[in-house]
Design an enzyme around this catalytic site. Structure first.
Site, PDB file in Angstrom:
ATOM      1  N   ASP A 483       0.804  -1.221   0.000  1.00  0.00           N
ATOM      2  CA  ASP A 483       0.000   0.000   0.000  1.00  0.00           C
ATOM      3  C   ASP A 483       0.834   1.267   0.000  1.00  0.00           C
ATOM      4  O   ASP A 483       0.323   2.344  -0.257  1.00  0.00           O
ATOM      5  CB  ASP A 483      -0.818   0.040   1.298  1.00  0.00           C
ATOM      6  CG  ASP A 483      -2.159  -0.610   1.162  1.00  0.00           C
ATOM      7  OD1 ASP A 483      -2.654  -0.696   0.036  1.00  0.00           O
ATOM      8  OD2 ASP A 483      -2.707  -1.023   2.194  1.00  0.00           O
TER       9      ASP A 483
HETATM   10  C1  GLC Z   1      -1.174  -0.352   4.808  1.00  0.00           C
HETATM   11  C2  GLC Z   1       0.032  -0.004   5.578  1.00  0.00           C
HETATM   12  C3  GLC Z   1      -0.164   1.185   6.426  1.00  0.00           C
HETATM   13  C4  GLC Z   1      -0.863   2.294   5.687  1.00  0.00           C
HETATM   14  C5  GLC Z   1      -2.124   1.766   5.061  1.00  0.00           C
HETATM   15  C6  GLC Z   1      -2.937   2.676   4.235  1.00  0.00           C
HETATM   16  O1  GLC Z   1      -2.106  -0.947   5.603  1.00  0.00           O
HETATM   17  O2  GLC Z   1       0.451  -1.085   6.382  1.00  0.00           O
HETATM   18  O3  GLC Z   1       1.070   1.602   6.902  1.00  0.00           O
HETATM   19  O4  GLC Z   1      -1.123   3.343   6.557  1.00  0.00           O
HETATM   20  O5  GLC Z   1      -1.758   0.763   4.206  1.00  0.00           O
HETATM   21  O6  GLC Z   1      -2.946   3.953   4.609  1.00  0.00           O
HETATM   22  C1  GLC Z   2      -1.809  -3.856   5.311  1.00  0.00           C
HETATM   23  C2  GLC Z   2      -3.012  -3.852   4.414  1.00  0.00           C
HETATM   24  C3  GLC Z   2      -2.766  -4.718   3.202  1.00  0.00           C
HETATM   25  C4  GLC Z   2      -1.474  -4.383   2.542  1.00  0.00           C
HETATM   26  C5  GLC Z   2      -0.328  -4.407   3.540  1.00  0.00           C
HETATM   27  C6  GLC Z   2       0.971  -3.950   2.947  1.00  0.00           C
HETATM   28  O1  GLC Z   2      -1.679  -5.092   5.912  1.00  0.00           O
HETATM   29  O2  GLC Z   2      -4.163  -4.292   5.085  1.00  0.00           O
HETATM   30  O3  GLC Z   2      -3.822  -4.579   2.287  1.00  0.00           O
HETATM   31  O4  GLC Z   2      -1.267  -5.292   1.516  1.00  0.00           O
HETATM   32  O5  GLC Z   2      -0.650  -3.568   4.603  1.00  0.00           O
HETATM   33  O6  GLC Z   2       0.983  -2.603   2.665  1.00  0.00           O
END
Ligand code: GLC
Ligand code: GLC
Length: 811
Positions: A483
């Site tokens: 993400d």
């Molecule tokens: C993922 C990441 C997190 C971020 C989120 C979206 O879950 O782990 O760090 O804040 O994406 O904003």
């Molecule tokens: C968090 C989010 C997932 C994403 C991951 C890596 O676990 O839930 O969707 O793939 O972060 O950013």
């Protein structure tokens, strides 16, 4: 230091010191009514949706951490104490918290009185039961004063925290006998209320928070409790609570049970009222009556245990290593079910008001629980697929209460569609329910444009094919699985979201090698499925695209010693030796080695060796190396995190099992096992002071080698780490893998393992598998004998006869 121990026979983790390094929690409920409960009785309840239907209030980020919960106060002359130590924090003579499968038991002993509270949500019930047992262990009679306590939330957990000009005027309750009803907003648009009851006449109550506590006191010292006198307060606005007051006399040796029910009711519009302004209480009373004796409560708990016996009976291992066995047989499977129920919504790190259900997250979660509750996996697949668009793209998230795509987040995460192939094929391999492919599933939740689920898979596959970049690799969009790798975002405004902002897209060359690997792995699954159902032309068409992708990766995705991660907006390499920081990333190594890309050319082995050399550390495999030490506008959120945390070179536990699987594909059982064990919580119990989070569940992230405090975990419970590790250890290390026509047996274990046993229920038969490793091998099945007969392949056929079958395997 350890703060407790595993009680495997009861499937419990027993905490014996309440001052854990962080609240260690558990989850109650597994369908509609849910609660979070910590080892000191902190937590809250909600119905289905932690944001829109929050029943009791909880303050995240409070000081101290974790105050607010389901509390009991016991006043024994001048001593005031709580069975879970908090909130009173009176030193207990004995303390114990047993977190079990959807139940928690807190026990405190003080001045020869034992208070034990059992908390659970019975199956198919919209209520949490709290059975409090008070026992007098002394040789003289005891006169105790008992106060219960919960604080109501005004339903929407977000506005509950901010709209005080309204909230302080809306609160309404009703009190009838021993039941306190919370009915804020019931007279207008809400058709639901909640209630808190006890199965005995009360000697008093309070429902107004400030009256109960006194304006200047905290949870540890309610004024009413100190004075030993309830005030019979009736909340009108401000902050409604529910507290029962009971006077309890106990003879020496005597025990008494009190059953509290914290419940939720929905009424049809025409049945809302009993009389003007008096709510219809029938349903609440029915539920209260179902649990008004200890026998009824104990029966309901026995049913819950039976439910878990069944779920956990599907896959069990006997390896001789109790740390492995308890993860595989109990806690990892339990965590998979919890992530299924809660996705990423409510934990002690997820506030319940943030994210809905993720398209990619929920598909990946599926692979951890599909063997337990395939019917619910089926429903989940259809729900998820319904939020897809006709071109295969999809909403990144949807809301569980409405099942609709979340417009604020939108779509454009180009890995998302592929995970639907993973979820669906895992489901069919478990169940052989090919019929699901014919289900008509809407696009964008619009039944007018419904197509078969199979068609959804086709457009998922094609979404990649139709969105390729200049190197023949998939365009990344807003982000792929990571993400925080936001290659089109280019944000200099701290108020912009990295995920939903794309300041530059026109002419973007941002491509993802990770999606490319993912496409090869799940593209092949798609092809296999097509062949299975006789769509050989479609299979051929798809295979051609996969072959092209493999070539693109070999030609444009290889950096010499490892796979590069991506190309940025301008077409420059990301995760290459040419970069100053973050020269190597884990994701592309995982997916390209799982896909076996460049196996003959030795690329897989090289990539895995580079992981070992550059990414591995004492606590696990970090995401990238070296960590970013400054902000790169062209990379986005990943470079915002301090070095060693989260996506910036943290040990992001979700992706470690990808390398584990990659290693098993390469036949390196020693390394696969080493990586598995490093992040596995049961092996970290003795370093709890460093690790901090629960030793019975995975955390999303462990601080990496570049962090200030390497080894410290965060974000426990709701993470794809649960399903991926269960999948990796059961299907690739232990190597028991469902397939369309049977069970594949292909273990990849450390050389020094002598043998292990697995019992696997699969398609109506039980496979009792014994794997022997007399020659100290890591991989490769030499001989399989099924029910006394040698079989020539390691695909064990289906029996579907309700019987048990012996499978003897020699490596
Ligand atoms: C993922 C990441 C997190 C971020 C989120 C979206 O879950 O782990 O760090 O804040 O994406 O904003
Ligand atoms: C968090 C989010 C997932 C994403 C991951 C890596 O676990 O839930 O969707 O793939 O972060 O950013």
């Amino acid at each position: 230091m350890k703060y407790g121990y595993f009680d495997d026979r009861n499937r419990e983790y027993v905490i014996t010191n309440p001052r854990t390094p962080w609240p260690w929690i558990n989850y109650l409920g597994n369908e509609d009514f849910f609660s979070l409960i910590s080892n000191t009785a902190g937590g809250y309840s909600f119905y289905k949706d932690a944001k829109f239907r929050r029943l009791t209030r909880y303050r995240y980020n409070n000081v101290p951490m974790d105050c607010g919960g389901k509390y009991f106060y016991i006043k024994d002359n001048d001593t005031i104490w709580s069975p879970g130590w908090k909130p009173c924090k009176t030193e207990l003579d004995q303390y114990e918290c047993r977190h079990g499968m959807n139940y928690t038991i807190l026990k405190g002993v003080k001045e020869e009185v034992t208070a034990e509270v059992l908390y659970f949500v019975p199956l198919k019930t919209w209520a949490e039961i709290q059975k409090l047992t008070l026992t007098n262990n002394s040789s003289h009679p005891k006169q105790l004063k008992l106060f219960s306590f919960v604080e109501w939330c005004l339903w929407n957990a977000a506005s509950d925290m901010e709209n005080f000009q309204r909230n302080f005027s809306t609160g309404e309750v009703e009190i009838e006998g021993s039941v306190i009803y919370h009915k804020t907003e019931y007279k207008e648009r809400r058709d639901h209320y909640s209630y808190y009851s006890v199965n005995t006449p009360v000697q008093g109550f309070d429902t107004d928070r400030e009256t109960f506590f006194g304006l200047y006191n905290g949870f540890e010292e309610p004024q009413v409790v100190s004075e030993g006198m309830p005030r019979f307060s009736e909340a009108h606005g401000w902050s409604p609570i529910a507290s029962h007051y009971l006077e309890v006399e106990l003879q020496p040796g005597e025990s008494k049970d009190f059953i509290f029910v914290l419940g939720y009711v929905e009424n049809h519009a025409e049945e809302k009222w009993e009389s003007k302004n008096i709510i219809n209480k029938d349903k609440a009373k029915e539920t209260i009556a179902r649990f008004d004796t200890s026998v009824k409560v104990d029966t309901a708990l026995a049913e819950l245990r039976q439910y878990w016996d069944n779920l956990l009976g599907v896959f069990t291992v006997d390896s001789g290593d109790d740390k492995l066995d308890r993860m595989v047989n109990i806690w990892n499977q339990y965590q998979c079910m919890i992530t299924f129920c809660f996705s990423r919504s409510a934990s002690y790190f997820e506030s319940g008001i943030g994210r809905g259900m993720g398209f990619r997250d929920s598909n990946q979660d599926l692979i951890g629980f599909v063997h337990q509750i395939p019917e619910r996996a089926r429903e989940r697949i259809i729900d998820i697929a319904s939020t897809q668009f006709p071109d295969g793209g999809c909403y990144h998230q949807y809301q569980p209460l409405t099942k609709r795509g979340n417009n604020e987040v939108g779509g454009g995460f180009n890995d998302d569609p592929l995970w639907l192939i993973l979820g669906t094929t895992c489901y069919i391999k478990e169940t052989a329910d090919f019929g699901i492919l014919d289900e008509l599933v809407p696009f964008d939740n619009n039944p007018a444009i419904a197509r078969s689920l199979f068609h959804h898979l086709t457009v998922s596959f094609d979404h990649v094919v139709n969105n390729l970049g200049p190197h023949g690799l998939p365009l990344i969009g807003r982000a792929d699985w990571n993400d925080c790798l936001n290659l089109n975002c280019f944000s200099n405004d701290p108020n912009e979201s990295f995920q939903t902002t794309e300041n530059k897209t026109e002419g973007s060359k941002a491509e993802s090698v990770m999606i490319a690997g993912l496409f090869v792995v799940y593209g092949r699954e798609y092809v296999a499925l097509c062949r299975k159902i006789g769509k050989s032309q479609e299979a051929d068409r798809a295979q051609t695209q996969i072959d092209l992708m493999v070539e693109s990766i070999k030609n444009n995705g290889w950096d010499g010693e490892w796979f590069i991660r991506a190309y940025d907006f301008y077409g420059a390499k990301v995760g290459s030796k040419e970069n100053e920081e973050a020269k190597i990333f884990i994701e592309s190594q995982g997916w390209c080695t799982m896909a076996g890309i460049g196996q003959q050319e030795g690329q897989c082995i090289k990539a895995l060796d580079s992981v070992k050399q550059l990414l591995d550390c004492e606590h696990g495999i970090v995401l990238n190396h070296p960590a970013f030490t400054k902000y790169y506008v062209e990379y986005g959120e990943i470079s915002t995190y301090p070095a060693g945390y989260k996506e910036n070179a943290g040990i992001f536990c979700h992706n470690n099992p990808w390398i584990v699987i990659g290693e098993t594909e390469a036949g390196n059982g020693n390394r696969a096992w080493d990586y598995y064990r490093k992040i596995c919580p049961s092996y970290l119990e003795s370093i709890s002071d460093l690790h901090k989070t629960e030793p019975y569940v995975y955390a999303q992230m462990i601080a990496g080698k570049d962090a200030f405090r390497p080894g410290e975990a965060k974000n426990s419970w709701l993470t794809g780490t649960a399903s991926w590790n269960f999948y990796a250890v059961t299907q690739y290390i232990l190597g028991i893998r469902p397939d369309y026509d049977g069970l594949i047996i292909d273990p990849c274990i450390p050389q020094d393992w002598k043998s292990f046993k697995v019992s696997r229920q699969f398609r109506g038969a039980t496979y009792q598998v014994t794997v022997d490793n007399p020659h100290g091998r890591m991989k490769g099945v030499k001989k399989i004998v099924v029910d006394g007969k040698t079989v020539l392949s390691n695909l064990i056929p289906l029996f579907m006869d309700g019987k048990s079958h012996d499978v003897m395997v020699v490596l």
